[in-house]
Scaffold this motif. Structure first.
Motif, mmCIF file in Angstrom:
data_model
loop_
_atom_site.group_PDB
_atom_site.id
_atom_site.type_symbol
_atom_site.label_atom_id
_atom_site.label_comp_id
_atom_site.label_asym_id
_atom_site.label_seq_id
_atom_site.Cartn_x
_atom_site.Cartn_y
_atom_site.Cartn_z
ATOM 1 N N MET A 250 -30.053 1.237 53.756
ATOM 2 C CA MET A 250 -29.284 1.805 52.600
ATOM 3 C C MET A 250 -29.394 3.283 52.969
ATOM 4 S SD MET A 250 -28.738 1.175 48.731
ATOM 5 C CE MET A 250 -28.918 -0.293 48.829
ATOM 6 N N ASP A 251 -28.191 3.921 53.148
ATOM 7 C CA ASP A 251 -28.139 5.386 53.483
ATOM 8 C C ASP A 251 -28.082 6.114 52.156
ATOM 9 O OD1 ASP A 251 -27.778 7.617 54.893
ATOM 10 O OD2 ASP A 251 -25.859 7.566 54.867
ATOM 11 N N VAL A 252 -28.919 6.974 51.931
ATOM 12 C CA VAL A 252 -29.034 7.601 50.582
ATOM 13 C C VAL A 252 -28.980 9.207 50.625
ATOM 14 C CG1 VAL A 252 -30.257 8.235 48.370
ATOM 15 C CG2 VAL A 252 -30.419 5.732 49.334
ATOM 16 N N VAL A 253 -27.960 9.671 50.363
ATOM 17 C CA VAL A 253 -27.831 11.192 50.435
ATOM 18 C C VAL A 253 -27.571 11.892 49.001
ATOM 19 C CG1 VAL A 253 -27.192 10.949 52.911
ATOM 20 C CG2 VAL A 253 -25.400 10.843 51.239
ATOM 21 N N LEU A 254 -27.674 13.159 49.018
ATOM 22 C CA LEU A 254 -27.404 14.050 47.800
ATOM 23 C C LEU A 254 -26.123 14.945 48.386
ATOM 24 C CD1 LEU A 254 -30.731 15.286 46.754
ATOM 25 C CD2 LEU A 254 -29.416 13.348 46.001
ATOM 26 N N ARG A 255 -25.263 15.364 47.307
ATOM 27 C CA ARG A 255 -24.174 16.188 47.677
ATOM 28 C C ARG A 255 -23.857 16.992 46.092
ATOM 29 N NH1 ARG A 255 -20.076 14.266 44.756
ATOM 30 N NH2 ARG A 255 -19.221 12.277 45.227
ATOM 31 N N GLU A 256 -23.022 17.940 46.379
ATOM 32 C CA GLU A 256 -22.577 18.542 45.069
ATOM 33 C C GLU A 256 -22.109 17.595 44.103
ATOM 34 O OE1 GLU A 256 -22.947 22.067 44.334
ATOM 35 O OE2 GLU A 256 -24.246 22.118 46.137
ATOM 36 N N VAL A 257 -22.151 17.982 42.824
ATOM 37 C CA VAL A 257 -21.626 16.931 42.021
ATOM 38 C C VAL A 257 -19.963 17.506 41.871
ATOM 39 C CG1 VAL A 257 -21.137 16.575 39.704
ATOM 40 C CG2 VAL A 257 -23.396 17.013 40.412
ATOM 41 N N HIS A 258 -19.051 16.527 41.847
ATOM 42 C CA HIS A 258 -17.820 16.651 41.744
ATOM 43 C C HIS A 258 -17.081 16.137 40.607
ATOM 44 C CE1 HIS A 258 -17.459 15.769 46.541
ATOM 45 N NE2 HIS A 258 -18.128 16.893 46.080
ATOM 46 N N ASP A 259 -16.252 16.758 40.093
ATOM 47 C CA ASP A 259 -15.473 16.534 38.746
ATOM 48 C C ASP A 259 -15.206 14.863 38.711
ATOM 49 O OD1 ASP A 259 -15.275 18.896 37.899
ATOM 50 O OD2 ASP A 259 -13.286 19.094 38.411
ATOM 51 N N SER A 260 -14.768 14.267 39.877
ATOM 52 C CA SER A 260 -14.663 12.887 39.941
ATOM 53 C C SER A 260 -16.068 11.916 39.578
ATOM 54 C CB SER A 260 -13.711 12.501 41.178
ATOM 55 O OG SER A 260 -14.724 12.780 42.179
ATOM 56 N N ASP A 261 -17.039 12.493 39.595
ATOM 57 C CA ASP A 261 -18.350 11.866 39.635
ATOM 58 C C ASP A 261 -18.449 11.839 38.110
ATOM 59 O OD1 ASP A 261 -18.781 12.034 42.281
ATOM 60 O OD2 ASP A 261 -20.199 13.877 42.138
ATOM 61 N N LEU A 262 -18.027 12.489 37.291
ATOM 62 C CA LEU A 262 -18.435 12.372 35.886
ATOM 63 C C LEU A 262 -18.157 11.233 35.195
ATOM 64 C CD1 LEU A 262 -17.760 16.231 34.973
ATOM 65 C CD2 LEU A 262 -19.787 15.195 35.682
ATOM 66 N N PRO A 263 -17.038 10.503 35.251
ATOM 67 C CA PRO A 263 -16.574 9.349 34.626
ATOM 68 C C PRO A 263 -17.697 8.282 34.959
ATOM 69 C CG PRO A 263 -14.612 10.311 35.368
ATOM 70 C CD PRO A 263 -15.782 11.002 36.078
ATOM 71 N N VAL A 264 -17.970 8.362 36.286
ATOM 72 C CA VAL A 264 -19.060 7.516 36.819
ATOM 73 C C VAL A 264 -20.546 7.683 36.086
ATOM 74 C CG1 VAL A 264 -20.449 6.384 38.968
ATOM 75 C CG2 VAL A 264 -17.969 7.175 38.947
ATOM 76 N N ARG B 295 -27.162 17.317 41.689
ATOM 77 C CA ARG B 295 -26.798 16.585 42.781
ATOM 78 C C ARG B 295 -26.470 15.201 42.464
ATOM 79 N NH1 ARG B 295 -26.649 20.898 44.159
ATOM 80 N NH2 ARG B 295 -28.040 22.059 45.932
ATOM 81 N N THR B 296 -25.048 14.933 43.175
ATOM 82 C CA THR B 296 -24.795 13.662 42.989
ATOM 83 C C THR B 296 -25.735 12.462 44.053
ATOM 84 O OG1 THR B 296 -22.714 13.920 42.200
ATOM 85 C CG2 THR B 296 -22.901 11.731 43.337
ATOM 86 N N ILE B 297 -26.103 11.485 43.572
ATOM 87 C CA ILE B 297 -26.749 10.346 44.536
ATOM 88 C C ILE B 297 -25.543 9.476 45.186
ATOM 89 C CG2 ILE B 297 -28.408 8.847 45.070
ATOM 90 C CD1 ILE B 297 -29.766 9.999 42.493
ATOM 91 N N LEU B 298 -25.353 9.427 46.453
ATOM 92 C CA LEU B 298 -24.901 8.488 47.135
ATOM 93 C C LEU B 298 -25.511 7.552 47.842
ATOM 94 C CD1 LEU B 298 -22.108 10.994 48.755
ATOM 95 C CD2 LEU B 298 -21.935 9.822 46.778
ATOM 96 N N ALA B 299 -25.260 6.412 47.711
ATOM 97 C CA ALA B 299 -25.638 5.119 48.611
ATOM 98 C C ALA B 299 -24.785 4.443 49.288
ATOM 99 C CB ALA B 299 -26.790 4.144 47.417
ATOM 100 N N ASP B 300 -24.930 4.599 50.873
ATOM 101 C CA ASP B 300 -23.754 4.060 51.554
ATOM 102 C C ASP B 300 -22.387 4.358 51.063
ATOM 103 O OD1 ASP B 300 -25.798 2.821 53.121
ATOM 104 O OD2 ASP B 300 -25.434 0.736 51.858
ATOM 105 N N GLY B 301 -22.283 5.663 50.662
ATOM 106 C CA GLY B 301 -20.979 6.415 50.263
ATOM 107 C C GLY B 301 -20.737 6.063 48.902
ATOM 108 N N ASP B 302 -21.208 5.341 48.068
ATOM 109 C CA ASP B 302 -20.934 5.019 46.795
ATOM 110 C C ASP B 302 -21.812 6.129 45.566
ATOM 111 O OD1 ASP B 302 -19.239 3.067 47.481
ATOM 112 O OD2 ASP B 302 -20.668 1.585 47.114
ATOM 113 N N VAL B 303 -21.190 6.480 44.627
ATOM 114 C CA VAL B 303 -21.684 7.232 43.672
ATOM 115 C C VAL B 303 -22.569 6.338 42.892
ATOM 116 C CG1 VAL B 303 -21.297 8.482 41.562
ATOM 117 C CG2 VAL B 303 -19.843 9.036 43.563
ATOM 118 N N VAL B 304 -23.956 6.604 42.881
ATOM 119 C CA VAL B 304 -24.912 5.823 41.950
ATOM 120 C C VAL B 304 -25.838 6.486 41.322
ATOM 121 C CG1 VAL B 304 -24.850 3.942 44.024
ATOM 122 C CG2 VAL B 304 -26.741 5.654 43.998
ATOM 123 N N GLY B 305 -25.666 7.759 41.148
ATOM 124 C CA GLY B 305 -26.562 8.420 40.228
ATOM 125 C C GLY B 305 -26.400 10.005 40.454
#
Length: 156
Positions: free
Chosen positions: A1-15, A57-67
């Protein structure tokens, strides 16, 4: 599984809001918002977080917001925190995300806290070099009672 961090986007907040209202995850985290279902309080909290000097940071796993993962607090007392969707527990996501965050934030020492019975989170922290330095008790809103917690340190 590819796990990366990125800046938090507004669209992450509902998740994040959905993830932080999972009853089992709330119980395990223990030290949560007084009322996790209060969306206005959640939004206010995230506005403050994003305006602060916290590294969030937003955590992405295989491109999905997971935390999310963050380092926050005053210099010399900064703490790490993270939240991973329960569907991804036990799959190495939290460990990979915390390692990435620690690589991005070289400041040391760093601290962490976890409910004493949250063995998964404690294991993640220990894999990343944190060591237990103290025990305390604190009121855990998600459990409605005082519980034991561990304080961990990642020295410089």
């Amino acid at each position: 599984m590819d796990v990366v961090l990125r800046e938090v986007h507004d669209s992450d907040l509902p998740v994040f809001f959905r993830q932080m209202n999972d009853p089992e995850a709330l119980r395990m985290a223990a030290f949560t918002a007084k009322d996790p279902a209060d969306r206005a309080a959640f939004d206010d909290r995230w506005r403050r977080i994003r305006a602060s000097d916290a590294v969030t940071r937003t955590i992405l796993a295989d491109g999905d917001v997971v935390g999310s993962a963050a380092v926050y607090g005053e210099p010399g007392e900064r703490e790490v925190t993270y939240w991973v969707d329960r569907a991804y527990w036990g799959r190495g996501v939290a460990t990979a995300a915390l390692r990435a965050l620690l690589a991005e934030v070289p400041e040391r020492p760093l601290y962490a806290r976890a409910a004493a019975d949250n063995t998964g989170s404690r294991r993640v922290l220990e894999k990343c070099g944190f060591r237990e330095t103290a025990r305390a008790t604190g009121y855990a809103p998600a459990r409605g009672e005082e519980i034991d917690e561990v304080v961990l340190n990642l020295p410089g």
